[in-house]
Design a protein around this motif. Structure first.
Motif, PDB file in Angstrom:
ATOM      1  N   VAL B 191       0.701  -1.197  -0.009  1.00  0.00           N
ATOM      2  CA  VAL B 191       0.139   0.063  -0.159  1.00  0.00           C
ATOM      3  C   VAL B 191       0.890   1.172  -0.142  1.00  0.00           C
ATOM      4  N   ALA B 192       1.857   1.201   0.799  1.00  0.00           N
ATOM      5  CA  ALA B 192       2.586   2.598   1.013  1.00  0.00           C
ATOM      6  C   ALA B 192       3.559   2.706  -0.384  1.00  0.00           C
ATOM      7  N   LEU B 193       4.149   1.592  -1.083  1.00  0.00           N
ATOM      8  CA  LEU B 193       4.891   1.691  -2.162  1.00  0.00           C
ATOM      9  C   LEU B 193       3.708   2.243  -3.206  1.00  0.00           C
ATOM     10  N   GLY B 194       2.487   1.786  -3.340  1.00  0.00           N
ATOM     11  CA  GLY B 194       1.736   2.204  -4.478  1.00  0.00           C
ATOM     12  C   GLY B 194       1.470   3.598  -4.267  1.00  0.00           C
ATOM     13  N   GLN B 195       1.283   4.264  -3.318  1.00  0.00           N
ATOM     14  CA  GLN B 195       1.205   5.711  -3.182  1.00  0.00           C
ATOM     15  C   GLN B 195       2.545   6.422  -3.617  1.00  0.00           C
ATOM     16  N   ALA B 196       3.722   5.919  -2.798  1.00  0.00           N
ATOM     17  CA  ALA B 196       4.894   6.665  -3.187  1.00  0.00           C
ATOM     18  C   ALA B 196       5.032   6.693  -4.822  1.00  0.00           C
ATOM     19  N   LEU B 197       4.546   5.566  -5.532  1.00  0.00           N
ATOM     20  CA  LEU B 197       4.784   5.445  -6.882  1.00  0.00           C
ATOM     21  C   LEU B 197       4.077   6.495  -7.845  1.00  0.00           C
ATOM     22  N   ARG B 198       3.043   7.138  -7.255  1.00  0.00           N
ATOM     23  CA  ARG B 198       2.038   8.012  -8.080  1.00  0.00           C
ATOM     24  C   ARG B 198       3.055   9.048  -8.647  1.00  0.00           C
ATOM     25  N   GLY B 199       2.974   9.502  -9.906  1.00  0.00           N
ATOM     26  CA  GLY B 199       3.577  10.227 -10.685  1.00  0.00           C
ATOM     27  C   GLY B 199       5.100   9.835 -10.931  1.00  0.00           C
ATOM     28  N   VAL B 200       5.463   8.515 -10.485  1.00  0.00           N
ATOM     29  CA  VAL B 200       6.727   8.054 -10.819  1.00  0.00           C
ATOM     30  C   VAL B 200       6.573   6.843 -11.838  1.00  0.00           C
ATOM     31  N   ALA B 201       6.069   5.810 -11.348  1.00  0.00           N
ATOM     32  CA  ALA B 201       5.548   4.641 -12.165  1.00  0.00           C
ATOM     33  C   ALA B 201       4.591   5.085 -13.373  1.00  0.00           C
ATOM     34  N   THR B 202       4.790   4.454 -14.596  1.00  0.00           N
ATOM     35  CA  THR B 202       3.926   4.777 -15.738  1.00  0.00           C
ATOM     36  C   THR B 202       2.706   3.764 -15.870  1.00  0.00           C
ATOM     37  N   ALA B 203       2.942   2.684 -15.207  1.00  0.00           N
ATOM     38  CA  ALA B 203       1.844   1.566 -15.129  1.00  0.00           C
ATOM     39  C   ALA B 203       2.187   0.809 -14.040  1.00  0.00           C
ATOM     40  N   ALA B 204       1.086  -0.088 -13.404  1.00  0.00           N
ATOM     41  CA  ALA B 204       1.420  -0.995 -12.189  1.00  0.00           C
ATOM     42  C   ALA B 204       0.265  -1.958 -12.290  1.00  0.00           C
ATOM     43  N   VAL B 205       0.510  -3.179 -11.665  1.00  0.00           N
ATOM     44  CA  VAL B 205      -0.415  -4.021 -11.420  1.00  0.00           C
ATOM     45  C   VAL B 205      -0.032  -4.846 -10.389  1.00  0.00           C
ATOM     46  N   ASP B 206      -0.764  -5.793  -9.721  1.00  0.00           N
ATOM     47  CA  ASP B 206      -0.405  -6.552  -8.380  1.00  0.00           C
ATOM     48  C   ASP B 206      -0.412  -7.716  -8.744  1.00  0.00           C
ATOM     49  N   VAL B 207       0.405  -8.692  -8.317  1.00  0.00           N
ATOM     50  CA  VAL B 207       0.890 -10.290  -8.657  1.00  0.00           C
ATOM     51  C   VAL B 207      -0.286 -11.079  -8.063  1.00  0.00           C
ATOM     52  N   SER B 208      -1.230 -11.546  -8.820  1.00  0.00           N
ATOM     53  CA  SER B 208      -2.195 -12.406  -8.100  1.00  0.00           C
ATOM     54  C   SER B 208      -2.055 -13.613  -8.874  1.00  0.00           C
ATOM     55  N   ASP B 209      -1.854 -13.584 -10.198  1.00  0.00           N
ATOM     56  CA  ASP B 209      -1.996 -14.813 -10.863  1.00  0.00           C
ATOM     57  C   ASP B 209      -0.729 -15.225 -11.418  1.00  0.00           C
ATOM     58  N   ARG B 271      15.037   6.211 -12.769  1.00  0.00           N
ATOM     59  CA  ARG B 271      15.569   5.463 -11.685  1.00  0.00           C
ATOM     60  C   ARG B 271      15.791   6.323 -10.412  1.00  0.00           C
ATOM     61  N   GLY B 272      16.158   7.193 -10.226  1.00  0.00           N
ATOM     62  CA  GLY B 272      16.201   8.160  -8.938  1.00  0.00           C
ATOM     63  C   GLY B 272      15.105   8.404  -8.329  1.00  0.00           C
ATOM     64  N   ARG B 273      14.115   8.682  -8.965  1.00  0.00           N
ATOM     65  CA  ARG B 273      12.711   8.686  -8.514  1.00  0.00           C
ATOM     66  C   ARG B 273      12.177   7.433  -7.779  1.00  0.00           C
ATOM     67  N   VAL B 274      12.433   6.537  -8.455  1.00  0.00           N
ATOM     68  CA  VAL B 274      11.832   5.132  -8.150  1.00  0.00           C
ATOM     69  C   VAL B 274      12.705   4.744  -6.859  1.00  0.00           C
ATOM     70  N   LYS B 275      14.022   4.832  -6.840  1.00  0.00           N
ATOM     71  CA  LYS B 275      14.726   4.773  -5.638  1.00  0.00           C
ATOM     72  C   LYS B 275      14.099   5.502  -4.552  1.00  0.00           C
ATOM     73  N   GLY B 276      13.906   6.784  -4.676  1.00  0.00           N
ATOM     74  CA  GLY B 276      13.376   7.607  -3.533  1.00  0.00           C
ATOM     75  C   GLY B 276      11.952   6.892  -3.088  1.00  0.00           C
ATOM     76  N   ALA B 277      11.117   6.579  -3.927  1.00  0.00           N
ATOM     77  CA  ALA B 277       9.769   5.822  -3.649  1.00  0.00           C
ATOM     78  C   ALA B 277       9.954   4.520  -2.896  1.00  0.00           C
ATOM     79  N   VAL B 278      11.055   3.864  -3.207  1.00  0.00           N
ATOM     80  CA  VAL B 278      11.072   2.667  -2.800  1.00  0.00           C
ATOM     81  C   VAL B 278      11.625   2.918  -1.253  1.00  0.00           C
ATOM     82  N   ALA B 279      12.557   3.854  -1.072  1.00  0.00           N
ATOM     83  CA  ALA B 279      12.878   4.148   0.248  1.00  0.00           C
ATOM     84  C   ALA B 279      12.132   4.517   1.202  1.00  0.00           C
ATOM     85  N   GLN B 280      11.197   5.510   0.567  1.00  0.00           N
ATOM     86  CA  GLN B 280      10.056   6.061   1.280  1.00  0.00           C
ATOM     87  C   GLN B 280       8.981   4.892   2.018  1.00  0.00           C
ATOM     88  N   ALA B 281       8.872   4.067   0.959  1.00  0.00           N
ATOM     89  CA  ALA B 281       7.865   2.911   1.287  1.00  0.00           C
ATOM     90  C   ALA B 281       8.748   1.847   2.189  1.00  0.00           C
TER      91      ALA B 281
END
Lengths: 318, 318
Positions: B191-209, B271-281
């Motif tokens: 949940v925290a990662l998803g919010q941190a990736l707003r405006g950073v990730a271009t697309a996302a999906v969760d792994v269920s299948d 990549r730098g912003r992804v790193k920041g989001a990941v650290a935040q989450a």
């Protein structure tokens, strides 16, 4: 056929008003400014809420109808819904009429399918419905006042009559059974009436478990009792020609269940406004009694004497 | 014990942030100004999504976790949920730990139970979850661009490992099984990662299948293909000590399912912003490849040569 093909084939349609519909992790909804979102979730299980003999088209209708009825009971305007479906097998011959019955009712109310889930399992239909209502105007169970009139929309008791015939407990002439069965399998959610009663009714609930049982939720939430007039209640069944004793007729009307009509309260001073709302919604309503400051529910005869008849109430774990 | 007692006993709590919670026909929700409401619905069926041996507390956790994971994949902040529950019997010994596991996770995410339904039937859990996301900032499946990096959060494949042990297809040392089983039964929604990736990730999906299957939804929605690096994917399992062949390890990581991690895309320039989001989450992520303009998915070895291994994908009707 895989899960995703199934969803696409029968349920995916272009998004209308939702910001984002079927086909992402979430649907996105945007209530209009000043509006609250009303949410309700109902699960239908074979043998509890429908019989294995039901036409899938009627079942599709009913699965959404019982949810729209919850919106109606809050005075909310339908917006969208999600559908989660467990099926023993991915059967197109079942899914096609089911989806048609479901989506026809959805279209009639401008209520868009925005997401959901499909899985293999014992047949189970779970719908969550979303509506909008102006902030502060939702019809709640807790707003009734002592001395309010109690009204019921449409007809009640007929679904129970059909169930008793299905169970082999009663025999009915074919035309009575056909009429009762339609009420059981294809209830009409009172969506327009619910919205017309905003600011008019003091409390409302929909009749799913039986009139007295559901009225009981209003009385409990509002800390009141009620006095119900048996002569008025005797006229509540649609199947007027059904060969039933007065006691049976009263039992079916007051404790039948599965009717999806609205029970609501309004002060006697609002009778004119109730009449206006009812005319606007093009639904009949019957005034069946009034709320009382004293707790408990009395059903009284034409002379105002309490009946000694007891009424059952349907409980999904009863 | 009746239906209504059950609901009150285990699930009714004072309303926190919702305008109106459990106990009326509808719950009322009010998204904050400028916010869209994200909605997702998931149904869990015994034998398909959980085993009959599962601890009810873990099941309560998982039932909500898989729904929160959908919110995470949209970058939405959890607000509320409804629970519809079909149970073979009203069993307090089951309901109490189930509700505890469910509500503990709900509390951890400030996600309020606002309504639902309880009925008798084959065990079935249907949750609809509501979150909010600033208008226009939801992470969609359709936003990936050719050349984007592909990332996976946390670890994947361990839930599948546990399932294979339960099925008797594999034997594992006890400590490996315990670790894998925890991943299967108590997934952690990102949940925290998803919010941190707003405006950073271009697309996302969760792994269920399964990673490749779910990534496939992003690729299809974005009209892209992908190139996945096997050496990176080989490191994705949490159970590093499990005695598995490289082919098994790759199969579990790429096609395992039931992981509830996020797969997301972002351009190399971010990549730098992804790193920041990941650290935040406070979550680890692994870069496993990149999207391609050419359709199809290739899994390549350290020399860039395509593997000839085929990967299955879990389908709830498969």
């Amino acid at each position: 056929m895989g899960e995703f093909d199934l969803i696409e084939r029968f349920f995916k349609r272009p998004v209308q008003r939702a910001a984002l519909g079927v086909g992402d992790d979430c649907a996105l909804l945007q209530p209009a400014p000043g509006m609250q979102l009303a949410v309700s979730s109902d699960m239908l299980v074979e043998g509890r809420h429908f019989l294995s003999t039901v036409d899938p088209r009627a079942l599709g209708h009913k699965a959404l109808a019982v949810n729209l009825s919850d919106l109606a009971a809050c005075g909310a305007k339908p917006l969208a819904f999600t559908l989660a479906l467990a099926l023993p097998a991915a059967d197109a011959a079942w899914l096609e009429p089911f989806s048609q019955g479901l989506l026809a009712l959805a279209d009639a109310h401008g209520c868009e399918l925005v997401g959901g889930d499909t899985t293999r399992g014992p047949l189970n239909i779970c719908i969550t419905v979303f509506g909008e209502v102006p902030r502060g105007l939702a019809l709640l169970r807790s707003g009734a006042q002592a001395g309010d009139d109690i009204y019921v929309s449409g007809t009640v008791g007929d679904a129970r009559l059909a169930l008793e015939v299905f169970r082999g407990h009663l025999a009915m002439p074919q035309e009575v059974f056909t009429q009762a069965r339609a009420r059981m399998e294809q209830p009409t959610p009172r969506v327009a009436l619910g919205q017309a009663l905003r600011g008019v009714a003091t409390a409302a609930v929909d009749v799913s478990d039986g009139l007295l049982g559901d009225l009981g939720h209003v009385l409990k939430a509002s800390s009141l009792g009620a006095r119900i007039e048996a002569p008025a209640a005797l006229g509540l069944m649609g199947c007027a020609d059904a060969p039933l004793s007065p006691a049976q007729r009263l039992e079916f009307a007051l404790a039948g269940g599965d009717d999806y009509e609205l029970v609501f309260t309004a002060p006697p001073s609002a009778r004119g406004r109730v009449k206006g709302a009812v005319a606007q919604a093009q639904v009949q309503v019957t005034r069946i009694g009034s709320t009382t400051a004293a707790p408990g529910v009395q059903v009284v005869d034409a002379q105002g004497q309490p009946l000694d008849q007891r009424f059952g109430s349907f409980d999904h774990f009863g």
